[in-house]
Design a protein around this motif. Sequence first.
Motif, PDB file in Angstrom:
ATOM      1  N   PRO A   1      -6.492   3.219  10.678  1.00 16.32           N
ATOM      2  CA  PRO A   1      -5.992   3.420   9.003  1.00 16.32           C
ATOM      3  C   PRO A   1      -6.063   2.040   8.382  1.00 16.32           C
ATOM      4  O   PRO A   1      -5.861   0.826   8.991  1.00 16.32           O
ATOM      5  CB  PRO A   1      -4.397   3.724   9.162  1.00 16.32           C
ATOM      6  CG  PRO A   1      -4.285   3.289  10.624  1.00 16.32           C
ATOM      7  CD  PRO A   1      -5.321   3.384  11.721  1.00 16.32           C
TER       8      PRO A   1
ATOM      9  N   ARG B   1     -11.668   9.942   7.628  1.00 20.13           N
ATOM     10  CA  ARG B   1     -11.301   8.555   7.501  1.00 20.13           C
ATOM     11  C   ARG B   1     -12.819   7.974   8.112  1.00 20.13           C
ATOM     12  O   ARG B   1     -13.239   6.964   7.592  1.00 20.13           O
ATOM     13  CB  ARG B   1     -10.445   8.178   8.323  1.00 20.13           C
ATOM     14  CG  ARG B   1      -9.832   6.567   8.166  1.00 20.13           C
ATOM     15  CD  ARG B   1      -8.581   6.221   8.700  1.00 20.13           C
ATOM     16  NE  ARG B   1      -7.396   7.088   8.580  1.00 20.13           N
ATOM     17  CZ  ARG B   1      -6.547   7.559   9.551  1.00 20.13           C
ATOM     18  NH1 ARG B   1      -6.479   6.993  10.782  1.00 20.13           N
ATOM     19  NH2 ARG B   1      -5.513   8.190   9.238  1.00 20.13           N
TER      20      ARG B   1
ATOM     21  N   PRO C   1      -4.928  -1.300   6.382  1.00 20.95           N
ATOM     22  CA  PRO C   1      -3.689  -2.079   6.691  1.00 20.95           C
ATOM     23  C   PRO C   1      -2.882  -1.809   5.288  1.00 20.95           C
ATOM     24  O   PRO C   1      -3.358  -1.478   4.243  1.00 20.95           O
ATOM     25  CB  PRO C   1      -4.270  -3.513   6.519  1.00 20.95           C
ATOM     26  CG  PRO C   1      -5.706  -3.480   5.844  1.00 20.95           C
ATOM     27  CD  PRO C   1      -6.071  -2.131   6.195  1.00 20.95           C
ATOM     28  N   PRO C   2      -1.555  -2.080   5.475  1.00 20.05           N
ATOM     29  CA  PRO C   2      -0.614  -1.704   4.180  1.00 20.05           C
ATOM     30  C   PRO C   2      -1.138  -2.575   3.086  1.00 20.05           C
ATOM     31  O   PRO C   2      -1.609  -3.883   3.380  1.00 20.05           O
ATOM     32  CB  PRO C   2       0.663  -2.065   4.894  1.00 20.05           C
ATOM     33  CG  PRO C   2       0.451  -2.871   6.089  1.00 20.05           C
ATOM     34  CD  PRO C   2      -1.006  -2.492   6.552  1.00 20.05           C
ATOM     35  N   PRO C   3      -0.924  -2.226   1.972  1.00 24.76           N
ATOM     36  CA  PRO C   3      -1.316  -3.021   0.776  1.00 24.76           C
ATOM     37  C   PRO C   3      -0.203  -4.371   0.833  1.00 24.76           C
ATOM     38  O   PRO C   3       0.853  -4.191   0.890  1.00 24.76           O
ATOM     39  CB  PRO C   3      -1.216  -2.211  -0.548  1.00 24.76           C
ATOM     40  CG  PRO C   3      -0.159  -1.242  -0.010  1.00 24.76           C
ATOM     41  CD  PRO C   3      -0.410  -0.821   1.444  1.00 24.76           C
ATOM     42  N   ARG C   4      -0.809  -5.487   0.138  1.00 21.53           N
ATOM     43  CA  ARG C   4       0.023  -6.632  -0.003  1.00 21.53           C
ATOM     44  C   ARG C   4       1.171  -6.039  -1.076  1.00 21.53           C
ATOM     45  O   ARG C   4       0.781  -5.890  -1.987  1.00 21.53           O
ATOM     46  CB  ARG C   4      -0.839  -7.761  -0.294  1.00 21.53           C
ATOM     47  CG  ARG C   4      -0.033  -9.149  -0.682  1.00 21.53           C
ATOM     48  CD  ARG C   4      -1.042 -10.094  -0.952  1.00 21.53           C
ATOM     49  NE  ARG C   4      -0.310 -11.482  -1.466  1.00 21.53           N
ATOM     50  CZ  ARG C   4       0.492 -11.540  -2.583  1.00 21.53           C
ATOM     51  NH1 ARG C   4       0.477 -10.805  -3.501  1.00 21.53           N
ATOM     52  NH2 ARG C   4       0.967 -12.648  -2.760  1.00 21.53           N
ATOM     53  N   ARG C   5       2.312  -6.757  -0.882  1.00 23.03           N
ATOM     54  CA  ARG C   5       3.343  -6.509  -2.095  1.00 23.03           C
ATOM     55  C   ARG C   5       3.298  -7.864  -2.417  1.00 23.03           C
ATOM     56  O   ARG C   5       3.727  -8.900  -1.896  1.00 23.03           O
ATOM     57  CB  ARG C   5       4.663  -6.119  -1.220  1.00 23.03           C
ATOM     58  CG  ARG C   5       4.385  -4.704  -0.872  1.00 23.03           C
ATOM     59  CD  ARG C   5       5.809  -4.116  -0.634  1.00 23.03           C
ATOM     60  NE  ARG C   5       6.907  -4.923  -0.337  1.00 23.03           N
ATOM     61  CZ  ARG C   5       7.930  -4.844   0.756  1.00 23.03           C
ATOM     62  NH1 ARG C   5       7.801  -3.560   1.229  1.00 23.03           N
ATOM     63  NH2 ARG C   5       8.756  -5.570   1.000  1.00 23.03           N
TER      64      ARG C   5
END
Length: 151
Positions: free
Chosen positions: A113, A72, A115-119
């Motif tokens: 990490p 990473r 960020p989580p992907p946008r839904r």
Amino acid sequence: MAFVSNEPGRDLEVPAGPGLPSGATIPAGELTERFSRSPGPGGQSVNTSDTRVELLFDPSTSTAFTEPQRRRILAAIEPGPISVTASEHRSQLRNRAAARERLVAILREAVAPPPPPRRATRPSRASQRRRVEEKKQRGQTKSLRGRVTDE
């Protein structure tokens, strides 16, 4: 967060954070410090003392991080060793501490990490209806602004 002492010449402590659940300790042997004359403030000693600090760290050969953390970090920075310079203070010791703080900040940001992907979501039927009604109302208001004619 507990205060971590990162004195120059010792192991570098990277506190726990996103991507580093238990923190990390970089051995002093993996850090290289180079000193040179600083172009900044210093009065009479500015041309005689080596107060500028360049701190080098190569994450690809480091033993302080796990393999996923190392991948990473290497993906987040450009290839090769990380180079951090500090020359804003008059003393070499304070510049060394500033360079170490900057390196810690760079490593913490790189190891975090993504960020989580946008839904994607769809607008509700009621919100679509309200939008259309507002558009109709706006159009009607604007149509009333035209010229007045005698009929």
